[in-house]
Design a protein around this motif. Sequence first.
Motif, PDB file in Angstrom:
ATOM      1  N   LYS A 203      20.249 103.080 -45.731  1.00  0.00           N
ATOM      2  CA  LYS A 203      21.045 102.351 -44.756  1.00  0.00           C
ATOM      3  C   LYS A 203      21.298 103.257 -43.568  1.00  0.00           C
ATOM      4  O   LYS A 203      21.531 104.451 -43.728  1.00  0.00           O
ATOM      5  N   VAL A 204      21.256 102.665 -42.378  1.00  0.00           N
ATOM      6  CA  VAL A 204      21.504 103.422 -41.152  1.00  0.00           C
ATOM      7  C   VAL A 204      22.625 102.730 -40.404  1.00  0.00           C
ATOM      8  O   VAL A 204      22.546 101.528 -40.127  1.00  0.00           O
TER       9      VAL A 204
ATOM     10  N   GLY B 223      24.783 101.145 -37.717  1.00  0.00           N
ATOM     11  CA  GLY B 223      24.452 100.536 -36.447  1.00  0.00           C
ATOM     12  C   GLY B 223      23.082  99.898 -36.382  1.00  0.00           C
ATOM     13  O   GLY B 223      22.653  99.448 -35.336  1.00  0.00           O
ATOM     14  N   HIS B 224      22.353  99.876 -37.500  1.00  0.00           N
ATOM     15  CA  HIS B 224      21.035  99.254 -37.507  1.00  0.00           C
ATOM     16  C   HIS B 224      20.986  98.233 -38.639  1.00  0.00           C
ATOM     17  O   HIS B 224      21.319  98.559 -39.773  1.00  0.00           O
TER      18      HIS B 224
ATOM     19  N   THR C 122      18.571  96.704 -40.396  1.00  0.00           N
ATOM     20  CA  THR C 122      17.616  96.740 -41.504  1.00  0.00           C
ATOM     21  C   THR C 122      17.579  98.055 -42.258  1.00  0.00           C
ATOM     22  O   THR C 122      17.271  98.075 -43.437  1.00  0.00           O
TER      23      THR C 122
ATOM     24  N   PHE D 121      13.793 104.167 -34.912  1.00  0.00           N
ATOM     25  CA  PHE D 121      15.167 104.592 -35.194  1.00  0.00           C
ATOM     26  C   PHE D 121      15.592 105.752 -34.302  1.00  0.00           C
ATOM     27  O   PHE D 121      16.760 105.920 -34.017  1.00  0.00           O
TER      28      PHE D 121
END
Length: 119
Positions: free
Chosen positions: A71-72, A74-75, A77, A106
């Motif tokens: 998991k990132v 602010g993103h 997907t 990213f």
Amino acid sequence: MTDTALPPCPECSGAYAYEMGTLLVCPECGHEWSLAVGETDGGAPRERVVKDAVGNVLADGDTVTVVKGLKVKGHPTGIKAGTKVRNIRLVDGVDGHDIDCRIEGFGSMQLKSGVVRKG
């Protein structure tokens, strides 16, 4: 080298190391190494080894594959398992993040070596 005792072999921990020019040599296993400028208190050279999720040693410039989805912030997907990351750089990061890289889509980020596999 000074008159202090030589450090044990970093490979086999043999106590009979001797000097050969600028190198130290272990007669028991044949390993050769040099004393780094930044020695540890024990006298052995400080070598930082970073390993991936399966135990392969990583180096600057390697290509790695992400082994699990990440998991990132602010993103929406995140980074999918199987994503290739090229030209990594090993760093002393915060909280165990020891790989500095750029992932397409990213941008620049740091990863933990435990979530990548070499190759």
